[in-house]
Design a protein around this motif. Structure first.
Motif, PDB file in Angstrom:
ATOM      1  N   ASP A 253       0.974  -1.342   0.005  1.00  0.00           N
ATOM      2  CA  ASP A 253      -0.228  -0.271   0.217  1.00  0.00           C
ATOM      3  C   ASP A 253       0.907   0.603  -0.202  1.00  0.00           C
ATOM      4  O   ASP A 253       0.634   2.099  -0.764  1.00  0.00           O
ATOM      5  N   ALA A 254       1.796   0.965   0.632  1.00  0.00           N
ATOM      6  CA  ALA A 254       3.137   2.471   0.781  1.00  0.00           C
ATOM      7  C   ALA A 254       3.668   2.678  -0.139  1.00  0.00           C
ATOM      8  O   ALA A 254       3.477   3.996  -0.744  1.00  0.00           O
ATOM      9  N   ASP A 255       3.877   1.887  -1.260  1.00  0.00           N
ATOM     10  CA  ASP A 255       4.828   1.944  -2.543  1.00  0.00           C
ATOM     11  C   ASP A 255       3.854   2.658  -3.205  1.00  0.00           C
ATOM     12  O   ASP A 255       4.371   2.728  -4.150  1.00  0.00           O
ATOM     13  N   ALA A 256       2.541   1.775  -3.282  1.00  0.00           N
ATOM     14  CA  ALA A 256       1.658   2.329  -4.613  1.00  0.00           C
ATOM     15  C   ALA A 256       1.244   3.832  -4.177  1.00  0.00           C
ATOM     16  O   ALA A 256       0.775   4.666  -4.926  1.00  0.00           O
ATOM     17  N   GLY A 257       1.136   3.877  -2.569  1.00  0.00           N
ATOM     18  CA  GLY A 257       1.080   5.812  -2.374  1.00  0.00           C
ATOM     19  C   GLY A 257       2.012   6.613  -2.659  1.00  0.00           C
ATOM     20  O   GLY A 257       1.641   7.745  -3.402  1.00  0.00           O
ATOM     21  N   PHE A 258       2.777   6.292  -2.519  1.00  0.00           N
ATOM     22  CA  PHE A 258       4.114   7.440  -2.113  1.00  0.00           C
ATOM     23  C   PHE A 258       4.857   7.294  -3.443  1.00  0.00           C
ATOM     24  O   PHE A 258       6.627   8.332  -3.547  1.00  0.00           O
ATOM     25  N   ASN A 259       4.089   6.135  -4.225  1.00  0.00           N
ATOM     26  CA  ASN A 259       5.145   6.570  -5.634  1.00  0.00           C
ATOM     27  C   ASN A 259       5.209   7.583  -6.440  1.00  0.00           C
ATOM     28  O   ASN A 259       4.037   8.794  -6.328  1.00  0.00           O
ATOM     29  N   GLY A 260       5.829   8.210  -6.646  1.00  0.00           N
ATOM     30  CA  GLY A 260       6.534   9.728  -7.276  1.00  0.00           C
ATOM     31  C   GLY A 260       6.672  10.480  -6.327  1.00  0.00           C
ATOM     32  O   GLY A 260       7.504  11.730  -6.798  1.00  0.00           O
ATOM     33  N   VAL A 261       6.816  10.345  -5.131  1.00  0.00           N
ATOM     34  CA  VAL A 261       7.476  11.634  -4.197  1.00  0.00           C
ATOM     35  C   VAL A 261       8.646  10.914  -3.460  1.00  0.00           C
ATOM     36  O   VAL A 261       9.450  11.179  -3.679  1.00  0.00           O
ATOM     37  N   PHE A 262       8.685   9.555  -2.798  1.00  0.00           N
ATOM     38  CA  PHE A 262       9.212   9.070  -1.970  1.00  0.00           C
ATOM     39  C   PHE A 262      10.015   7.446  -2.738  1.00  0.00           C
ATOM     40  O   PHE A 262       9.447   6.779  -3.473  1.00  0.00           O
ATOM     41  N   GLU A 263      11.449   8.061  -3.390  1.00  0.00           N
ATOM     42  CA  GLU A 263      11.887   7.024  -3.811  1.00  0.00           C
ATOM     43  C   GLU A 263      12.544   5.366  -2.779  1.00  0.00           C
ATOM     44  O   GLU A 263      11.823   4.761  -3.473  1.00  0.00           O
ATOM     45  N   GLN A 264      12.358   5.556  -1.734  1.00  0.00           N
ATOM     46  CA  GLN A 264      12.160   4.005  -0.754  1.00  0.00           C
ATOM     47  C   GLN A 264      11.646   4.787   0.766  1.00  0.00           C
ATOM     48  O   GLN A 264      11.720   5.356   1.032  1.00  0.00           O
ATOM     49  N   VAL A 265      10.431   3.807   0.797  1.00  0.00           N
ATOM     50  CA  VAL A 265       9.453   3.721   1.691  1.00  0.00           C
ATOM     51  C   VAL A 265       9.530   2.474   3.043  1.00  0.00           C
ATOM     52  O   VAL A 265      10.070   0.713   2.474  1.00  0.00           O
ATOM     53  N   TRP A 266      10.663   2.811   3.977  1.00  0.00           N
ATOM     54  CA  TRP A 266      10.965   2.105   5.321  1.00  0.00           C
ATOM     55  C   TRP A 266       8.962   2.153   6.044  1.00  0.00           C
ATOM     56  O   TRP A 266       8.919   3.208   6.839  1.00  0.00           O
ATOM     57  N   VAL A 267       8.109   1.288   6.231  1.00  0.00           N
ATOM     58  CA  VAL A 267       7.164   1.063   6.951  1.00  0.00           C
ATOM     59  C   VAL A 267       7.695   0.475   8.330  1.00  0.00           C
ATOM     60  O   VAL A 267       7.249  -1.176   8.058  1.00  0.00           O
ATOM     61  N   LEU A 268       7.328   0.766   9.221  1.00  0.00           N
ATOM     62  CA  LEU A 268       7.402  -0.150  10.755  1.00  0.00           C
ATOM     63  C   LEU A 268       6.729  -0.341  11.020  1.00  0.00           C
ATOM     64  O   LEU A 268       5.981  -0.135  11.366  1.00  0.00           O
ATOM     65  N   ASP A 269       6.519  -1.743  11.762  1.00  0.00           N
ATOM     66  CA  ASP A 269       5.605  -2.361  13.195  1.00  0.00           C
ATOM     67  C   ASP A 269       5.805  -1.437  14.590  1.00  0.00           C
ATOM     68  O   ASP A 269       7.191  -1.313  14.238  1.00  0.00           O
ATOM     69  N   LYS A 270       4.947  -1.138  14.435  1.00  0.00           N
ATOM     70  CA  LYS A 270       5.072  -1.328  16.305  1.00  0.00           C
ATOM     71  C   LYS A 270       5.861  -2.536  17.028  1.00  0.00           C
ATOM     72  O   LYS A 270       4.152  -2.836  17.005  1.00  0.00           O
ATOM     73  N   PRO A 271       6.581  -1.869  17.962  1.00  0.00           N
ATOM     74  CA  PRO A 271       7.137  -3.627  18.380  1.00  0.00           C
ATOM     75  C   PRO A 271       5.550  -4.007  19.697  1.00  0.00           C
ATOM     76  O   PRO A 271       5.927  -2.447  20.317  1.00  0.00           O
ATOM     77  N   LYS A 272       5.527  -4.755  20.385  1.00  0.00           N
ATOM     78  CA  LYS A 272       4.064  -5.331  21.091  1.00  0.00           C
ATOM     79  C   LYS A 272       4.853  -6.500  21.641  1.00  0.00           C
ATOM     80  O   LYS A 272       3.375  -6.682  22.046  1.00  0.00           O
ATOM     81  N   THR A 273       5.913  -6.923  21.420  1.00  0.00           N
ATOM     82  CA  THR A 273       6.240  -8.245  21.970  1.00  0.00           C
ATOM     83  C   THR A 273       6.831  -7.948  23.791  1.00  0.00           C
ATOM     84  O   THR A 273       6.899  -6.028  23.533  1.00  0.00           O
ATOM     85  N   PRO A 274       6.829  -8.716  24.720  1.00  0.00           N
ATOM     86  CA  PRO A 274       6.659  -8.638  25.779  1.00  0.00           C
ATOM     87  C   PRO A 274       8.403  -7.614  26.223  1.00  0.00           C
ATOM     88  O   PRO A 274       8.488  -6.461  26.616  1.00  0.00           O
TER      89      PRO A 274
END
Length: 414
Positions: free
Chosen positions: A59-80
């Motif tokens: 989703d991010a790669d499709a939405g950011f096409n044309g503006v951001f050359e590379q995108v890292w979408v990180l998860d909010k960590p939820k482990t103990p």
């Protein structure tokens, strides 16, 4: 410490706490316009952000096409283990800053990938991202720029006071923990600060923040669109307010215009219709809007520009806040008279403020709303010049500042 490979001086990596896509509210629109404008000035821009809801990397790669050359979408960590690490960070960081750290193994992988991207500088797009961004910048030995959206600790104090529920107050209280000390230190240690509000510059300089420039919100996307204004008689609403309908200060602003201003409007023009539109109103606030006289409302509108184009008068009744109000900047690009409280014009230069009709007195606000709705508005020179300041010209100024930061850092290496 190994240094990242140097590029031509036109590569930036931006760190945001949420993805700027889809552009469903003002903060995301602000981010999107800033870096879309920077790309049009010749920059290559990468993005690190944290996943919002069910958004995927695709989703991010499709939405950011044309503006951001590379995108890292990180998860909010939820482990103990991640929760324990976050609790430890809460001893010295505000909750928003403490929450957004990847686990150590993912951090190592991220550093390697970012090194391959070869940025010339990192931009923390809010003060809450400053600690993470500074640590990443140290690893790569490149400068870090922090974007200051307002005096955040003052802003959060206002939101806490206006919060309507204990749950909201608890969340804001956690966000305020350590915030003032953290914010001041983040700005003082940055290689450069981009302050959204002109009014805040003296405040920060008095606290020892020396490398700082006024870089307000700019919206080149609206400048490029050049919407054909609807004829006056075809506009559906006498007045339009558009803004999020969940933050405490926006909710208070809407209640003020409905409860204090609209009764005066009805006395003069009983058939007057105001539209209130915005994102994520609570069920209780939806009920309030549905019962308001002479008011129509739309939740989560898909096309903000189309909504504003339907108003003869555009209003911004904000009564409290800090920084520069994004709504006020966006309103400049529509061919309507603009009625606002003085607070809504805070953070702007005097020439831009002259484009607005300003008052916080309910009866005067109502008189302006009714009088200015009667006749077709004609764009004047002041409005034209303000649009130039807050359009692509703003991106050009940002580009110049960032290039200077990179040049200064590279000069130190020689």
């Amino acid at each position: 410490m190994s240094k990242v490979a140097r590029s031509s001086g036109s590569r930036a990596l931006v760190v945001c706490q949420e993805p700027p896509w889809p552009t469903s509210h003002g903060a995301r629109v602000d981010i999107w316009n800033r870096y879309d404008g920077l790309v049009r000035e010749g920059w290559s821009v990468g993005l690190i952000c944290w996943r919002d809801g069910a958004q995927t990397q695709a989703d991010a790669d499709a939405g950011f096409n044309g503006v951001f050359e590379q995108v890292w979408v990180l998860d909010k960590p939820k482990t103990p283990a991640a929760r324990l690490a976050r609790l430890a960070r809460l001893s010295y960081l505000p909750s928003l800053a403490a929450a957004l750290y990847p686990p150590q193994d993912k951090m190592v992988a991220l550093v390697a990938q970012v090194r391959a991207f070869a940025p010339d500088l990192l931009v923390a797009d809010s003060v809450h991202m400053a600690d993470f961004t500074r640590r990443l910048a140290r690893t790569l030995d490149i400068p870090v720029v922090v974007r200051s959206h307002n005096v955040e600790h003052d802003y959060m104090a206002i939101q806490y006071r206006l919060a309507g529920s204990w749950r909201s107050r608890l969340s804001i209280a956690a966000a305020r923990l350590h915030l003032k000390t953290f914010e001041i230190q983040a700005l003082k240690t940055a290689d450069h600060v981009l302050e959204i509000s002109k009014d805040a510059l003296p405040f920060w300089k008095n606290l020892g923040v020396e490398r700082i420039d006024w870089v307000p919100t700019f919206v080149p996307s609206l400048e490029r669109v050049q919407l054909e204004p609807l004829p006056w008689a075809e506009r559906r609403y006498d007045a339009v307010y558009l803004g999020n309908l969940w933050s405490p200060n926006n909710v208070a602003a809407v209640r003020w215009i409905v409860d204090e201003v609209m009764p005066h409007v009805r006395k003069v023009t009983p058939e007057y219709v105001m539209l209130i539109a915005g994102s994520n109103p609570s069920p209780e606030f939806q009920t309030y809007l549905a019962e308001a006289e002479n008011v129509e409302w739309i939740a989560n509108p898909e096309d903000a520009a189309a909504i504003r184009a339907q108003g003869r008068v555009l209003v911004n009744p904000i009564l409290e806040g800090s920084g520069l109000n994004t709504k006020s900047v966006e309103m400049l690009f529509f061919d309507s008279p603009l009625v606002m409280t003085p607070f809504a014009a805070d953070g702007m230069d005097a020439d831009s403020q002259a484009c607005f009709h300003l008052t916080a007195e309910p009866e005067r606000f109502a008189a302006l709303m009714t009088d200015l709705a009667k006749a077709q508005f004609v764009v004047d020179q002041a409005r034209t010049e303000a649009r130039a300041r807050f359009g692509q010209g703003g991106a050009g100024r940002l580009s110049t500042i960032l290039r200077d930061v990179v040049a200064d850092k590279q000069h130190m290496f020689q």
